[in-house]
Design an enzyme around this catalytic site. Structure first.
Site, mmCIF file in Angstrom:
data_model
loop_
_atom_site.group_PDB
_atom_site.id
_atom_site.type_symbol
_atom_site.label_atom_id
_atom_site.label_comp_id
_atom_site.label_asym_id
_atom_site.label_seq_id
_atom_site.Cartn_x
_atom_site.Cartn_y
_atom_site.Cartn_z
ATOM 1 N N LYS A 91 1.031 -1.270 0.035
ATOM 2 C CA LYS A 91 0.087 -0.050 0.169
ATOM 3 C C LYS A 91 1.024 1.209 -0.029
ATOM 4 O O LYS A 91 1.751 1.468 0.789
ATOM 5 C CB LYS A 91 -0.820 -0.058 1.060
ATOM 6 C CG LYS A 91 -2.089 1.102 0.960
ATOM 7 C CD LYS A 91 -2.820 1.580 2.459
ATOM 8 C CE LYS A 91 -1.867 2.596 3.230
ATOM 9 N NZ LYS A 91 -2.030 3.788 2.386
ATOM 10 N N GLU A 148 11.467 0.856 9.175
ATOM 11 C CA GLU A 148 12.300 2.002 8.746
ATOM 12 C C GLU A 148 11.579 3.392 8.740
ATOM 13 O O GLU A 148 10.609 3.876 8.127
ATOM 14 C CB GLU A 148 12.814 2.081 7.342
ATOM 15 C CG GLU A 148 13.987 2.725 7.225
ATOM 16 C CD GLU A 148 13.547 4.250 6.473
ATOM 17 O OE1 GLU A 148 13.704 5.242 7.235
ATOM 18 O OE2 GLU A 148 13.490 4.267 5.232
ATOM 19 N N CYS A 187 14.097 10.783 5.573
ATOM 20 C CA CYS A 187 14.148 10.152 6.948
ATOM 21 C C CYS A 187 15.575 10.268 7.727
ATOM 22 O O CYS A 187 15.470 10.457 8.856
ATOM 23 C CB CYS A 187 13.502 9.016 7.000
ATOM 24 S SG CYS A 187 14.397 7.762 5.809
ATOM 25 N N GLU A 204 11.518 15.326 14.639
ATOM 26 C CA GLU A 204 11.607 15.427 13.158
ATOM 27 C C GLU A 204 10.631 16.587 12.594
ATOM 28 O O GLU A 204 9.551 16.575 12.507
ATOM 29 C CB GLU A 204 11.215 14.007 12.544
ATOM 30 C CG GLU A 204 11.558 13.877 11.213
ATOM 31 C CD GLU A 204 11.335 12.493 10.705
ATOM 32 O OE1 GLU A 204 12.263 11.987 10.000
ATOM 33 O OE2 GLU A 204 10.732 11.848 11.164
#
Length: 365
Positions: free
Chosen positions: A49, A123, A157, A258
């Site tokens: 997905k 991840e 990331c 982040e």
């Protein structure tokens, strides 16, 4: 790869052969390829997905290979994570889950896998340390600082979003880097001279801008950028100016959370021991870099940082076959390396008696 029949195939394929995979919006085509490779190498099948905002890239990828793979091997479903994604997490037909995306969602994936006692590779997010010692090659370093945080508009990331600069070169480094950030060409993605494009959608731009305001509230300084780019053709878009937050400390939220945009905090350090401690004082551990001309120092620092990947005198270079993954809240497992096959297979022991004789333990005489 039509979603109408994806989950019907779960009942007809052998047990332990179907993997559920979810990929993010920032590198949809690449992430789909990364996820599919171990599936094919291990002889599994997958239902994958993509993000609801970047589904077309993955559907196109599926269309490219539809005549290469047997039917049912690679299946794509689309939809919101809260619906289609949750349906995947709840489905009992998967033998493994694999996810790339935010740490928040990654925790939900890990929980879903744990409840079924199936493996999961994750991840997740990062707040990587990009460390510059006083003896670094400055020209190389300026380029590396920009590549670390501006690549893909900072929507990476493993972005080098915490820039640590040794005090001997701090003032010079910040002044020159801010000057170079201001010269970055922000433009439309189809223009050849564009160096920085748009953020993914307005909500993400608003989030990035909110962190700039938070930095000010925390007592930091905006050395450059800090606002939306609206000149000319950009006025109707969602473009963020490259931003450096200075006078920052490692305990500020802008240094710990982040941001996922072209925004970096710059933190001063004195010694090697101090910067290692600050680099490791993070919930994340995905990427990072060390810039120095002392190879012994490079190895010491790189070995001491709690992170899955450390570059030396470069950043965001991702060669084929090199493992990619994180420590701590940055995830579990390593992709793009043969070690990933351990997560898509199970070890089985088959012991055969070739002697033709009974074991003798219960033998009757």
């Amino acid at each position: 790869w039509r979603s109408i029949s994806c989950f019907r195939l779960l009942a007809s394929l052998p047990y332990m052969s179907i993997v559920g995979q979810i990929v993010p919006w920032n590198f949809p085509f690449l992430m789909a390829a990364w996820k599919l490779a171990p599936v094919l190498a291990s002889g599994c099948c997958t239902v994958l997905k993509p993000s609801k905002t970047t589904s077309l890239s993955v559907l196109y990828f599926a269309d490219l290979i539809k005549d290469v793979l047997p039917p049912g091997v690679f299946n794509v479903i689309t939809g919101a994570g809260s619906k289609a994604g949750q349906y995947m997490l709840d489905h009992k037909g998967f033998c493994k889950l694999a996810f790339t995306g935010s740490t928040e969602v990654g925790l939900s994936v890990a929980k879903a896998a744990a409840e079924k006692l199936i493996p999961a590779t994750l991840e997740l997010g990062g707040k990587s340390a990009n460390i510059f010692f006083a003896d670094c090659n400055l020209e190389q370093a300026y380029d590396g600082a920009q590549l670390g945080i501006l690549f893909n508009q900072g929507q990476v990331c493993c972005a080098g979003s915490r820039i640590f600069v040794q005090e001997d070169i701090y003032d010079e480094f910040v002044a020159e880097l801010a000057k170079r950030f201001n010269k970055v060409k922000i433009g439309l993605p189809w223009k050849e001279d564009t160096q920085l494009g748009a953020t993914i959608y307005k909500a993400q731009l608003d989030k990035v801008l909110s962190y700039v305001e938070l930095a000010k509230e925390e007592g930091a300084t905006i050395a450059c950028g800090g606002e939306q780019a609206t000149d000319g053709a950009l006025k109707n878009g969602i473009f963020m100016k490259p931003t450096l937050i200075t006078n920052a400390t490692n305990d500020m939220r802008v240094a710990r959370e982040e941001i996922f945009g072209p925004v970096a905090v710059v933190i001063k350090f004195k010694t090697e021991e101090e910067v290692i401690k600050m680099a490791n004082d993070s919930d994340y551990g995905l990427g990072g870099a060390v810039w120095t001309q002392d190879i012994n120092r490079a190895f010491r620092v790189a070995s001491s940082i709690e992170t899955g990947r450390v570059w030396v005198n470069t950043y965001n270079q991702i060669p084929e076959g090199s493992p990619f993954g994180g420590y701590k809240q940055s995830g579990i497992g390593r992709e793009t390396h043969k070690v990933i096959l351990e997560h898509y297979t199970q070890m089985k022991n088959i012991l055969i008696n070739l002697s033709g004789q009974p074991s003798g333990f219960y033998s009757q005489k």
